[in-house]
Write a protein that holds these residues in place. Sequence first.
Motif, PDB file in Angstrom:
ATOM      1  N   CYS A   1       1.026  -1.389  -0.148  1.00  0.00           N
ATOM      2  CA  CYS A   1      -0.089   0.155  -0.072  1.00  0.00           C
ATOM      3  C   CYS A   1       0.818   1.280  -0.117  1.00  0.00           C
ATOM      4  N   GLN A   2       1.888   1.201   0.948  1.00  0.00           N
ATOM      5  CA  GLN A   2       2.939   2.477   0.720  1.00  0.00           C
ATOM      6  C   GLN A   2       3.526   2.667  -0.369  1.00  0.00           C
ATOM      7  N   ALA A   3       3.456   1.573  -1.320  1.00  0.00           N
ATOM      8  CA  ALA A   3       4.117   1.912  -2.482  1.00  0.00           C
ATOM      9  C   ALA A   3       3.044   2.281  -3.634  1.00  0.00           C
ATOM     10  N   GLY A   4       1.835   2.456  -3.278  1.00  0.00           N
ATOM     11  CA  GLY A   4       0.765   2.933  -3.971  1.00  0.00           C
ATOM     12  C   GLY A   4       0.240   1.757  -4.526  1.00  0.00           C
ATOM     13  N   TYR A   5       0.252   0.785  -4.120  1.00  0.00           N
ATOM     14  CA  TYR A   5      -0.453  -0.355  -4.930  1.00  0.00           C
ATOM     15  C   TYR A   5      -1.465  -1.135  -3.895  1.00  0.00           C
TER      16      TYR A   5
END
Lengths: 341, 341
Positions: free
Chosen positions: A94-98
Amino acid sequence: MRAVVMHSPGDVRVEDRPDPTIVDPTDAVIRLTATCICGSDLWPYRGVEPVDHTNMGHEYVGVVEQVGEDVRTVAVGDFVVGSFVTSDNTCEICQAGYQSKCVHAEFVSVASGTQAQLARIPHADGTLVATPGQPDADLIPSLLAASDVLGTGWFAAVAAEVGPGKTVVVVGDGAVGLMGVLAARELGAERIIAMSRHADRQALAREFGATDIVEERGAAGVARITELTGGLGAHSVIEAVGTEESMLQAIRSTRGGGHVGFVGVAHEGVSLPLDELFFAEVHLHGGPAPVRRFLPELIRMIWERRIDPGKVFDLTLPLEDAAEGYRAMDERRAIKVLLTL
Amino acid sequence: MRAVVMHSPGDVRVEDRPDPTIVDPTDAVIRLTATCICGSDLWPYRGVEPVDHTNMGHEYVGVVEQVGEDVRTVAVGDFVVGSFVTSDNTCEICQAGYQSKCVHAEFVSVASGTQAQLARIPHADGTLVATPGQPDADLIPSLLAASDVLGTGWFAAVAAEVGPGKTVVVVGDGAVGLMGVLAARELGAERIIAMSRHADRQALAREFGATDIVEERGAAGVARITELTGGLGAHSVIEAVGTEESMLQAIRSTRGGGHVGFVGVAHEGVSLPLDELFFAEVHLHGGPAPVRRFLPELIRMIWERRIDPGKVFDLTLPLEDAAEGYRAMDERRAIKVLLTL
């Protein structure tokens, strides 16, 4: 509560169903303000995907009615928009945007169909985003669009690395493709070529920012794109259909080193020739959109009335008339149907 | 001149052939210092690709012997390294770093097989790079590697967005995979997992920078990678084989939002399931490497003796013994064969 249930392909009914309740302490239950029918709902409707007395719907906006004891970021009474995939919004992915690949990712429709009066949303903190206040009624369609089609079209444009100075091709003139056009405009594309052969969709594409329309398909479509791009192909291509034909149309319209963002839902049995992908030398990225990544920004733009993605809804019906909504989309009489509650 | 000719699958001969000459004013003719056999040369050797009295070879280093009247950047007597694809290095595609998709791109082997004493190189200005001077003999293997396998492995690592802090998986333990390991180390990867079940290749992989070896393949291989990456998958995966199995191995070893750089040459009839690619949500980029993009940097690193990619050649034979070189690679007795002239 009342909810849309697809008994079998083509058989859509609105029925009484038990109200959803909090199951896990991270859940919220929301009362829907509006919901809608997705192009992907037509797959089971047409018998392409299995369906058996299935609760339908995965797009939603509404007011929080109940929260589990661990929920922190949304409260009862908040107006919320959420993604069609649940996410904790804290894991490394999530933190990587996924967020659509979160370690807790699950399609919302698995927990609760959202073509209903109420819906249970797991991982409420990481899935829902509260708006700055209660929205004016005219913003509801646009906020609802953010839940899936706008977020998906936006992701496609980002995946295709749309940006200033670039020529963008959009393959697919459904709601997601049209949102891709809007996203390309907002992301500063210089030229936006929409591939469409339907006058109403062409008009909406132009309204959303398309600078050119290409009606040809297949080899003729690729030839036209090649001609419009000085023989090189487009920098960025958005694919919003999900078939082998549309993927090849997208890949063949892209210049070497260019980017394809693909968000058309692919079905089992569809494959891509690897040698063509190899020698095309494009970047390929796509999948279920991590809508949660984009929601804060999309909500802000809608709240400021900078974008009006709600225009993609060209038919509004009460939830009770959901069956007619499915028919209208199946027969292409409507681009996208909003269901009021 | 003497040149390697493949009469039919498995039938490799060294024969007299006419010396190449300048055809276009942008051509150069070079006298080869060394050449080599590529893993892709085994496809026709094994009858997987058609072959009929074909001049072989596309990797080369040598001394410029003649130049056409429009050649400006290399001169007679220069020691040069070139890509296996010609490029003008000036068009919009080249300027974007995709010389392998140049508007003038052509496989060098079409103009002239380089397993020969002499070769004609079209678009010499945009294809060849002169070294800072005449190289010491011990640098020749490394400079030759830059012409294809190093440049290809490097491209795969760049396409896979290898960088500091990242975990990288390399699928394929041939010369290109091993060069991918070296590139991953140079690009700062934190952890480099080489998938290999051959002791000699494992040893070389470790020498080039691999921190872990995984011997398992298929589902067991993916399970092992998942375990080694905390359940998430690798950030970056280099694919250097070109089959459906290796591509799926690569995709399934990559985390959502991660990057696959694929450079294994794909063959007609091999396809990828689109639904798997969709739901994996990885970035996919690859194809014939734009080696020309990387050549100046690769030559500099070799010249400074910072990297020693020439170690990938584990068998050296005179050109006249090319047939034995093909046999040794086909039987996996050699990773990569250098041919001296």
